[in-house]
Structures are given as C-alpha cells and as structure tokens.
Design a protein around this motif. Structure first.
Motif, PDB file in Angstrom:
ATOM      1  N   VAL A   4      -7.297   7.429 -10.916  1.00 44.81           N
ATOM      2  CA  VAL A   4      -8.452   7.790 -10.086  1.00 44.81           C
ATOM      3  C   VAL A   4      -8.572   6.838  -8.896  1.00 44.81           C
ATOM      4  CG1 VAL A   4     -10.969   7.954 -10.048  1.00 44.81           C
ATOM      5  CG2 VAL A   4      -9.703   8.879 -11.985  1.00 44.81           C
ATOM      6  N   THR A   5      -8.399   5.540  -9.149  1.00 43.01           N
ATOM      7  CA  THR A   5      -8.487   4.550  -8.077  1.00 43.01           C
ATOM      8  C   THR A   5      -7.418   4.784  -7.023  1.00 43.01           C
ATOM      9  OG1 THR A   5      -9.338   2.930  -9.660  1.00 43.01           O
ATOM     10  CG2 THR A   5      -8.526   2.091  -7.564  1.00 43.01           C
ATOM     11  N   ARG A   6      -6.188   4.986  -7.459  1.00 49.40           N
ATOM     12  CA  ARG A   6      -5.097   5.223  -6.506  1.00 49.40           C
ATOM     13  C   ARG A   6      -5.353   6.474  -5.680  1.00 49.40           C
ATOM     14  NH1 ARG A   6      -0.708   8.517  -6.460  1.00 49.40           N
ATOM     15  NH2 ARG A   6       1.107   7.814  -5.251  1.00 49.40           N
ATOM     16  N   GLY A   7      -5.772   7.565  -6.332  1.00 55.08           N
ATOM     17  CA  GLY A   7      -6.026   8.801  -5.605  1.00 55.08           C
ATOM     18  C   GLY A   7      -7.111   8.650  -4.545  1.00 55.08           C
ATOM     19  N   ALA A   8      -8.163   7.884  -4.882  1.00 49.97           N
ATOM     20  CA  ALA A   8      -9.241   7.684  -3.918  1.00 49.97           C
ATOM     21  C   ALA A   8      -8.844   6.709  -2.815  1.00 49.97           C
ATOM     22  CB  ALA A   8     -10.486   7.173  -4.637  1.00 49.97           C
ATOM     23  N   ALA A   9      -7.982   5.726  -3.139  1.00 51.56           N
ATOM     24  CA  ALA A   9      -7.632   4.689  -2.170  1.00 51.56           C
ATOM     25  C   ALA A   9      -6.527   5.108  -1.217  1.00 51.56           C
ATOM     26  CB  ALA A   9      -7.222   3.411  -2.899  1.00 51.56           C
ATOM     27  N   LEU A  10      -5.723   6.115  -1.576  1.00 51.78           N
ATOM     28  CA  LEU A  10      -4.612   6.518  -0.718  1.00 51.78           C
ATOM     29  C   LEU A  10      -5.073   6.928   0.674  1.00 51.78           C
ATOM     30  CD1 LEU A  10      -2.219   8.538  -3.074  1.00 51.78           C
ATOM     31  CD2 LEU A  10      -1.748   6.390  -1.880  1.00 51.78           C
ATOM     32  N   GLU A  11      -6.212   7.602   0.739  1.00 47.02           N
ATOM     33  CA  GLU A  11      -6.723   8.025   2.038  1.00 47.02           C
ATOM     34  C   GLU A  11      -7.352   6.867   2.794  1.00 47.02           C
ATOM     35  OE1 GLU A  11      -9.750   9.291   4.850  1.00 47.02           O
ATOM     36  OE2 GLU A  11     -10.235   8.586   2.824  1.00 47.02           O
ATOM     37  N   VAL A  12      -7.933   5.924   2.062  1.00 45.66           N
ATOM     38  CA  VAL A  12      -8.633   4.816   2.707  1.00 45.66           C
ATOM     39  C   VAL A  12      -7.654   3.834   3.342  1.00 45.66           C
ATOM     40  CG1 VAL A  12     -10.230   2.898   2.325  1.00 45.66           C
ATOM     41  CG2 VAL A  12     -10.559   5.061   1.105  1.00 45.66           C
ATOM     42  N   VAL A  13      -6.508   3.597   2.712  1.00 43.78           N
ATOM     43  CA  VAL A  13      -5.569   2.580   3.218  1.00 43.78           C
ATOM     44  C   VAL A  13      -4.996   2.948   4.571  1.00 43.78           C
ATOM     45  CG1 VAL A  13      -4.957   1.824   0.902  1.00 43.78           C
ATOM     46  CG2 VAL A  13      -3.624   3.637   1.981  1.00 43.78           C
ATOM     47  N   GLU A  14      -5.104   4.210   4.987  1.00 38.76           N
ATOM     48  CA  GLU A  14      -4.572   4.621   6.280  1.00 38.76           C
ATOM     49  C   GLU A  14      -5.633   4.624   7.377  1.00 38.76           C
ATOM     50  OE1 GLU A  14      -1.451   4.964   6.697  1.00 38.76           O
ATOM     51  OE2 GLU A  14      -0.961   4.804   4.563  1.00 38.76           O
ATOM     52  N   ARG A  15      -6.832   4.197   7.077  1.00 44.68           N
ATOM     53  CA  ARG A  15      -7.890   4.207   8.085  1.00 44.68           C
ATOM     54  C   ARG A  15      -7.736   3.049   9.063  1.00 44.68           C
ATOM     55  NH1 ARG A  15     -13.494   5.853   4.855  1.00 44.68           N
ATOM     56  NH2 ARG A  15     -12.773   7.896   4.128  1.00 44.68           N
ATOM     57  N   ASP A  16      -8.404   3.195  10.199  1.00 48.80           N
ATOM     58  CA  ASP A  16      -8.239   2.233  11.288  1.00 48.80           C
ATOM     59  C   ASP A  16      -8.754   0.844  10.919  1.00 48.80           C
ATOM     60  OD1 ASP A  16      -7.082   4.160  12.856  1.00 48.80           O
ATOM     61  OD2 ASP A  16      -8.950   4.719  13.873  1.00 48.80           O
ATOM     62  N   PHE A  17      -9.858   0.765  10.139  1.00 51.85           N
ATOM     63  CA  PHE A  17     -10.407  -0.557   9.841  1.00 51.85           C
ATOM     64  C   PHE A  17      -9.473  -1.364   8.940  1.00 51.85           C
ATOM     65  CE2 PHE A  17     -12.347   2.375   6.781  1.00 51.85           C
ATOM     66  CZ  PHE A  17     -12.057   1.762   5.564  1.00 51.85           C
ATOM     67  N   VAL A  18      -8.669  -0.671   8.111  1.00 56.56           N
ATOM     68  CA  VAL A  18      -7.671  -1.378   7.309  1.00 56.56           C
ATOM     69  C   VAL A  18      -6.547  -1.882   8.204  1.00 56.56           C
ATOM     70  CG1 VAL A  18      -6.004  -1.161   5.422  1.00 56.56           C
ATOM     71  CG2 VAL A  18      -8.233  -0.044   5.254  1.00 56.56           C
ATOM     72  N   ARG A  19      -6.118  -1.055   9.147  1.00 57.11           N
ATOM     73  CA  ARG A  19      -5.101  -1.480  10.103  1.00 57.11           C
ATOM     74  C   ARG A  19      -5.583  -2.660  10.933  1.00 57.11           C
ATOM     75  NH1 ARG A  19      -0.304   0.949   8.569  1.00 57.11           N
ATOM     76  NH2 ARG A  19      -0.614   3.185   8.247  1.00 57.11           N
ATOM     77  N   ALA A  20      -6.853  -2.605  11.308  1.00 59.24           N
ATOM     78  CA  ALA A  20      -7.400  -3.703  12.114  1.00 59.24           C
ATOM     79  C   ALA A  20      -7.428  -5.002  11.306  1.00 59.24           C
ATOM     80  CB  ALA A  20      -8.801  -3.343  12.594  1.00 59.24           C
ATOM     81  N   ALA A  21      -7.788  -4.916  10.037  1.00 61.89           N
ATOM     82  CA  ALA A  21      -7.806  -6.107   9.189  1.00 61.89           C
ATOM     83  C   ALA A  21      -6.405  -6.684   9.027  1.00 61.89           C
ATOM     84  CB  ALA A  21      -8.398  -5.767   7.823  1.00 61.89           C
ATOM     85  N   GLU A  22      -5.403  -5.811   8.929  1.00 63.48           N
ATOM     86  CA  GLU A  22      -4.025  -6.282   8.845  1.00 63.48           C
ATOM     87  C   GLU A  22      -3.596  -6.942  10.149  1.00 63.48           C
ATOM     88  OE1 GLU A  22      -2.293  -2.878   5.754  1.00 63.48           O
ATOM     89  OE2 GLU A  22      -2.041  -2.653   7.925  1.00 63.48           O
ATOM     90  N   ALA A  23      -4.052  -6.385  11.279  1.00 62.22           N
ATOM     91  CA  ALA A  23      -3.642  -6.910  12.579  1.00 62.22           C
ATOM     92  C   ALA A  23      -4.177  -8.309  12.836  1.00 62.22           C
ATOM     93  CB  ALA A  23      -4.093  -5.952  13.682  1.00 62.22           C
ATOM     94  N   ILE A  24      -5.362  -8.614  12.319  1.00 67.02           N
ATOM     95  CA  ILE A  24      -5.944  -9.940  12.556  1.00 67.02           C
ATOM     96  C   ILE A  24      -5.528 -10.939  11.485  1.00 67.02           C
ATOM     97  CG2 ILE A  24      -7.915  -8.973  13.769  1.00 67.02           C
ATOM     98  CD1 ILE A  24      -9.598  -9.392  11.287  1.00 67.02           C
ATOM     99  N   GLY A  25      -4.645 -10.517  10.582  1.00 70.50           N
ATOM    100  CA  GLY A  25      -4.082 -11.445   9.615  1.00 70.50           C
ATOM    101  C   GLY A  25      -4.892 -11.667   8.356  1.00 70.50           C
ATOM    102  N   GLU A  26      -5.750 -10.716   7.966  1.00 69.74           N
ATOM    103  CA  GLU A  26      -6.513 -10.853   6.730  1.00 69.74           C
ATOM    104  C   GLU A  26      -5.556 -10.847   5.535  1.00 69.74           C
ATOM    105  OE1 GLU A  26      -9.518 -11.526   6.352  1.00 69.74           O
ATOM    106  OE2 GLU A  26     -10.683 -10.805   8.059  1.00 69.74           O
ATOM    107  N   SER A  27      -5.888 -11.593   4.499  1.00 72.01           N
ATOM    108  CA  SER A  27      -5.049 -11.637   3.309  1.00 72.01           C
ATOM    109  C   SER A  27      -5.114 -10.300   2.569  1.00 72.01           C
ATOM    110  CB  SER A  27      -5.502 -12.764   2.380  1.00 72.01           C
ATOM    111  OG  SER A  27      -6.813 -12.505   1.882  1.00 72.01           O
TER     112      SER A  27
END
Length: 294
Positions: free
Chosen positions: A171-194
């Motif tokens: 259930v967690t994976r199914g719900a998170a698959l769509e979230v991991v592709e959102r812009d705010f996740v990309r932005a967090a990766e770009a600024i070097g968040e762990s």
C-alpha cells in the motif's frame, strides 16, 4: 518607504488543514465511523478500567466449575468468576494487537518508501520478497515461529507484525510511486537534502491518508490473529486471563455454562466490527464518498 499592502482576502484566509485532518473530518461525518468509534472506545474502556471493577482476582475460585449461579455470569471450567476473568482479559489482546500493528506499520512503511523511491532493482527485490511472505497464510507463519521457539509473547508480537508488514509495504509503495515524481521531491533532491529527510519529510506526509486506512485494517487483522493464536494455546498461558484463552478453556462447557465463551467471543467480534467500521469510513472518505446517512 511603505510596506506592501497585503490583500484583505489573503490576510483573512485561514491556514490550510493537513490532509490527515481533512480525512478524519470527512470520515467522522459518516454514521459508520461514529458507530465504530463508540464500539472501539467501549471495548478499550473495558480492557483498561475493567480490572478495577472486577469482583474477584482472575485466579480466585468463586464456586463450583461451570456454575451458572455463582457471580453475575457464573464460573468457568475451574470455578473462577467469568466476569472477573473477562474484565481482566482484554488488556493482553489489545496491547499485543497494538504492538504488533505498530511493528508491522514501521516495517511496511519503511520498505514501501524505500522501494518506491529507489527507482532501481532494489524495488523489485524488496517487493518480490514481500510477495514471497504473502504467499504463505499468516497464521501458518505465526504458528511455525511460535511453535519453534515456544509461546513467548514477544515472539507472538514479532510474528504477527512480520506477517502484517508486506500488505502495508504494498500500500505504501503504491501510494508513494506517484509522489516521488512530483516537483517538490525533485527540488529537495536538487538542493542536496538527505534521502532520509526526503522520505520522512517530503514523501511520507503525502501518503498518510491511505496509510491511516491501512492501519485500521491491520489492527483488525492483528486482533483476530492474536485471538486465534491464544485460542490455540500459543498466546498467554494459564492461569493468565485472556479472551482468546477463555474461549479455549470453556468451550467444552458451552452447553452448560455459555458465558465463559460468549463474553470473550462477543468482545472480540465487537472490537473487530468497530475497527472495520472505522477503516471503512476512512476508506470512503479517502475515495470522496461522503454518505453521512449510511
């Protein structure tokens, strides 16, 4: 130099509520959720404060075995007061079920988030491992673990939590698959968040609604499984008071003195129904089905 004027409608706008709060508000509008909450609250109250009102200690002898006239609900197979053992027996099943559900949620959410965010072969490896566990009946895995080591309560909790984790992970994976592709996740990766901060601070808060529904369903599952294992003799051991153990101890005298079986069966059934109604209300609210009259 004057400050920029703030629009009146923006200044007066109330703060946005969290998705989890919105989910609970929508769920509470439904009659089924309120009925479920009342049932669960009643059973929890019996388990927590019931021992303070028990007329006897759970191991005290109150009369002849299977005597319907001794005490409010008679005596059990050894002559102990049924009401007292019932009031004392709820803490164990509730405590073990909550602990097992917490372990299952922790493991399942962790595995599901890591699998969804990995975007690699790790996703397939983790999910295929979860599928292997799901291929075996949960009660069989729990019985193998408990029968191998012995009826230890900590092992019972771990076994039930372990069998709960795969469903939570999917259930967690199914719900998170769509979230991991959102812009705010990309932005967090770009600024070097762990990775840990991204998983717990960015992804997890956005999948709390389906996880809340799943948590209520897993608690229902844990209550039934732990009660079944206690009935089979792999939970608390005599002379301890436990609802599942009470059913096993008094089943032979069901036609003579039924209350030793009826009370714990009724309590487990109502507890299961209550948690199921809450889970159904949450799932309907998450799906946008607000039928307060049902």
């Amino acid at each position: 130099m004057t400050e920029a004027a703030v629009p009146l409608d923006q200044a007066a706008a109330p703060p946005a509520r969290r998705p989890l709060v919105i989910l609970w508000v929508r769920a509470w509008r439904q009659t089924r959720t309120k009925i479920g909450f009342v049932l669960v609250l009643l059973l929890v109250a019996i388990a927590l404060i019931g021992p303070y009102f028990a007329p006897h200690s759970p191991s005290d002898f109150a009369g002849a075995p299977y005597s319907p006239s001794s005490g409010t609900f008679g005596t059990d197979n050894l002559g102990r007061d049924v009401l007292s053992r019932f009031l004392w027996g709820g803490r164990s099943i509730l405590g073990l079920a909550v602990a097992a559900t917490a372990i299952g949620l922790t493991l399942g959410i962790t595995i599901g988030l890591v699998a969804a965010y990995s975007r690699s072969i790790l996703d397939d490896f983790l999910m295929r491992g979860m599928d292997m566990i799901l291929a075996f009946p949960a009660i069989v895995l729990a019985l193998v673990a408990v029968a191998t080591v012995g009826p230890q309560l900590w092992l019972l909790v771990l076994a039930v939590g372990f069998t709960t984790a795969p469903r939570v992970a999917r259930v967690t994976r199914g719900a998170a698959l769509e979230v991991v592709e959102r812009d705010f996740v990309r932005a967090a990766e770009a600024i070097g968040e762990s990775r840990r901060k991204i998983l717990l601070g960015e992804i997890l808060p956005n999948v709390t609604s389906p996880l809340t529904v799943e948590a209520s369903l897993r608690l229902t599952y844990a209550v039934g499984l732990i009660a079944g294992l206690s009935f089979l003799g792999f939970g608390l051991q005599p002379p301890a008071a436990d609802w599942g153990l009470m059913i096993n101890e008094n089943r032979q005298g069901l036609t003579v003195q039924p209350w030793g079986v009826v009370l714990p069966v009724l309590a487990i059934a109502l507890l299961t129904i209550g948690t199921s109604l809450i889970g159904d209300g949450l799932s309907r609210a998450a799906a946008g089905i607000d039928r307060g009259a049902e």
